[in-house]
Design a protein around this motif. Structure first.
Motif, PDB file in Angstrom:
ATOM      1  N   ASN A 210       0.824  -1.208   0.000  1.00 55.16           N
ATOM      2  CA  ASN A 210       0.000   0.000   0.000  1.00 55.16           C
ATOM      3  C   ASN A 210       0.863   1.265   0.000  1.00 55.16           C
TER       4      ASN A 210
ATOM      5  N   PRO B  55      -3.286   3.487  -1.350  1.00 54.97           N
ATOM      6  CA  PRO B  55      -4.103   3.055  -0.202  1.00 54.97           C
ATOM      7  C   PRO B  55      -4.915   1.791  -0.462  1.00 54.97           C
TER       8      PRO B  55
ATOM      9  N   ASN C   1      -7.952  -3.770  10.135  1.00 52.81           N
ATOM     10  CA  ASN C   1      -7.867  -3.939   8.686  1.00 52.81           C
ATOM     11  C   ASN C   1      -8.479  -5.258   8.224  1.00 52.81           C
TER      12      ASN C   1
ATOM     13  N   LYS D 214      -6.629   1.283   2.941  1.00 52.73           N
ATOM     14  CA  LYS D 214      -6.009   1.926   4.102  1.00 52.73           C
ATOM     15  C   LYS D 214      -6.863   3.052   4.682  1.00 52.73           C
TER      16      LYS D 214
END
Length: 706
Positions: A314, A318, A480, A514
């Protein structure tokens, strides 16, 4: 010290007549001033290990006695238990792993407490039972955890998990004979298993042996990567990589498919921010080389072609992309191979002469192919809206396997050829229900700050939603981790009985890369709770359910989620089901793996983080004077991921507060941990309790027991 539940009497009063009397929980006088605020912690004594502290053990026994007595009065419990047993009784398969000419895979025939490892000699060879963990323990609570065959398929290293703990004992099997070898390794934890190409040994990660009585509570520090040579004792294992000057770093090893390189991934917490270190296995004695430093980005090895390494990352993307690094070049410059797209790139691997790329598009799985220079090479056809996994393999061999599942589709395993693009079924289960009887829809709703959030809603076709239906809303929102469609016999039992299952892909997860994760962690954690509350409000506004019929459920970080939203909006929910939750946000980093979580939660020892954590910590924000929903907290005595003291203290706070007359109970499983390795019979018992409790307090009408 093992616990057991007391036997229940033959006859019990109906739930409506049951008089609930909670066990007395002693209050301590602990109060500590943190950043100018006095923080009372009257139940800190419940943090002690139940195996060591007799007072905690007595408290657990008393709580289980009250909870079990109440649950036994619920009329739907027997009906759910019977139906759950029927729904779990179907053949389940894991993804095959190819090694040499052999194929290894897990299989559960239906109601086996633990899945069994099989091997085939050749794709169409006769399945041969290799490891059956079911006889390992009388209660079925000892599991076969991680395993990895050597590259030629001659040997297999496997991990034993006892009672749900994260600790592992590693052993080695001769695959041809099926006999264990003398090799044994203790105190492995959070480890990958990586064989050398010649099959003479493997790499693994472990911590130092904890002090007596502290193995389920002490902090996990100084993880070290070792090499074990077959036929030697653990005392002879070679320390390969450690960072004693940075004790919070964890280290796992991966050997490249060509056997030339050991790739070491190091992290300080749970966030996908890694350092990558390279060891040239063809040059013994050469010092490790830092490939990527700084703990700034995600780096996942997709494979290599000689010195050219492919990584999913990333960095400057993102939603992730694929880049290459030529490790033979001193400059180590990145070259973009697959650019970032609107969908979130979730996985990448070199299979045959192609890159297999898996994406999340609005929390649904998509798979694509690309050439090794990044040119699109077609899509992998999928059966429908769902989740995909797998796609393991190696360069030069086009064969791979993937799994597909959805809310109404049990996991099916497919064999896929990247050269021809052809997928064939490797294993497809037969089940005691018709998938066509269920409706799966994806909706989108607006959160408090205007963010658009995806929500899956699943129920029986033709369900009458006039007046709303009893509904379970599930969420996670952290680390995440993406919440995507998946099959659950337990959820199916709820829907068969006339309930709705809803699943929100809230911020804090990885569904949109992200930015989505960052939008739900640290100082932005309140967004997670706002998203979940907004999901509940949406379901009510759309007529799917009503306030009196809405239950919320989540586990681990999701248990924190449930605890927080119930405190913030007790009026919105009829039932709260927090499982193995992180409930004391001011002390979570003092136990086992808790110190990793500062990436998502922040550090309670820092004033800015403390103020955020104090504002939503479930244990510290139970306030009397408001009627709370019915709550059934669940945890387990061997949970050394989120130590059960979190749930013990939270339940004690609930029971002591003036929050209404609905039950606020805790169910404490014995010989179980954070979830993995739990026997099938215990899973069925737990869900029968959860769904009967939820049905009672959401008004779900249940049929008599089958």
């Amino acid at each position: 010290m093992e616990l057991s539940r007391p036997a229940m009497p033959d006859t019990l009063p109906a739930a409506s007549q049951f008089r609930l009397a909670y066990p007395q929980t002693a209050k301590g006088d602990i109060s500590e001033t943190q950043f100018g605020e006095a923080i009372a912690d009257p139940y800190r004594w419940l943090e002690n290990d139940v195996r060591v502290d007799a007072k905690v053990r007595d408290w657990v026994t008393a709580q289980n006695g009250v909870t079990d007595a109440y649950l036994q009065t619920l009329p739907g419990r027997a009906a759910f238990a019977g139906r759950l047993k029927a729904l779990y009784d179907y053949e389940r398969f894991g993804l095959p792993v190819k090694a040499g000419t052999r194929y290894f895979y897990m299989r559960n025939s239906g109601l086996q407490n633990q899945a069994v490892l099989y091997v085939r000699d050749g794709l169409d060879g006769t399945p041969r039972l290799l490891i059956d963990p079911n006889p390992w323990a009388k209660d079925g609570a000892t599991a076969l955890a991680e395993w990895k065959p050597s590259k030629d398929g001659k040997y297999l290293v496997y991990a034993i998990q006892d009672g749900g703990t994260d600790w592992r004992t590693l052993k080695v099997l001769d695959v041809a004979t099926g006999q264990p070898m003398a090799d044994e390794i203790k105190w492995a934890k959070f480890t990958a298993l990586a064989w050398t190409k010649d099959g003479k040994g493997f790499f693994y990660s472990r911590f130092a042996e904890p002090e007596a009585g502290q193995q389920f509570q002490s902090l996990n520090l100084d993880q070290t990567l070792y090499f074990h040579k077959l036929g030697t004792p653990q005392s002879a294992d070679i320390k390969v990589y450690a960072t004693p000057d940075r004790p919070k770093l964890s280290h796992t090893g991966q050997v490249t498919d060509d056997g030339k390189w050991l790739v070491i991934t190091s992290a300080e917490g749970t966030d996908a921010r890694y350092e990558i270190t390279l060891i040239d296995l063809t040059r013994p004695g050469v010092a490790p080389r830092t490939l990527i430093g700084g703990l700034e980005n995600n780096w996942e090895l997709a494979g290599n072609k000689g010195s050219l390494f492919y990584f999913l990352t990333n960095r400057d993307a993102p939603r992730q992309r694929v880049v290459t690094i030529d490790v033979a070049s001193p400059s180590l410059k990145l070259a973009e191979i697959v650019p970032e797209t609107a969908a979130t790139l979730d996985g990448a691997a070199i299979i045959g002469d192609k890159l297999v790329l898996t994406y999340l598009s609005d929390a649904k799985g998509v798979a694509k192919l690309a050439t090794l220079d990044g040119k699109p090479a077609g899509d992998v056809a999928l059966p429908g809206i769902g989740s995909i996994g797998g796609f393991g393999g190696e360069p030069g061999d086009p064969e791979t396997f993937f799994s597909f599942t959805s809310f109404n589709a049990p996991t099916t395993i497919y064999r896929y050829d990247t050269a021809t693009g052809r997928a064939t079924v490797f294993a497809q289960p037969r089940t005691a229900f018709n998938p066509a009887d269920y409706e799966v829809s994806q909706r989108f709703y607006t959160s408090k700050d205007g963010t658009r959030v995806p929500l899956f809603v699943v129920h029986k076709k033709g369900l009458d939603l006039k007046g709303g239906a009893p509904t379970i809303l599930y969420g996670y929102g952290g680390f995440n981790i993406s919440v995507t469609p998946a099959f659950s016999p337990a959820n199916l039992a709820w829907m068969e009985a006339g309930g709705v299952y809803a699943q929100a892909s809230i911020r804090g997860g990885g569904e949109y890369g992200k930015a989505w994760h960052d939008g739900g962690r640290l100082a932005q954690k309140q967004n997670v709770f706002d998203d979940f509350i907004a999901a509940g409000e949406y379901l009510i506004a759309e007529g799917v359910t009503t306030r009196g019929k809405l239950a919320v459920r989540g586990g681990s970080n999701g248990g924190l989620l449930v605890g927080a939203v119930v405190n913030q909006r007790p009026d919105l929910f009829a039932v709260g089901l927090p499982a193995v939750g992180v409930m004391d946000m001011l002390r979570f980093n003092r136990f086992t793996a808790g110190r990793y979580w500062v990436d998502d939660y922040g550090d309670p020892g820092k004033e800015t983080d403390f103020k955020v954590l104090r504002a939503y910590s479930p244990y510290h924000n139970v306030h009397g004077g408001t009627d709370y929903p019915a709550i059934l907290v669940t945890t387990a005595d061997t949970d050394d991921r989120v130590v059960p003291g979190h749930s013990f203290k939270y339940a004690a706070a609930l029971q002591a507060a003036a929050i209404g007359t609905k039950p606020h109970l805790i169910r404490i499983e014995t010989r179980a941990g954070h979830g993995s390795g739990k026997p099938t019979d215990k899973i069925i018992e737990e869900y029968a309790d959860l769904w009967a409790f939820t049905a009672r307090w959401t008004g779900l009408d249940l049929p008599a027991a089958h």
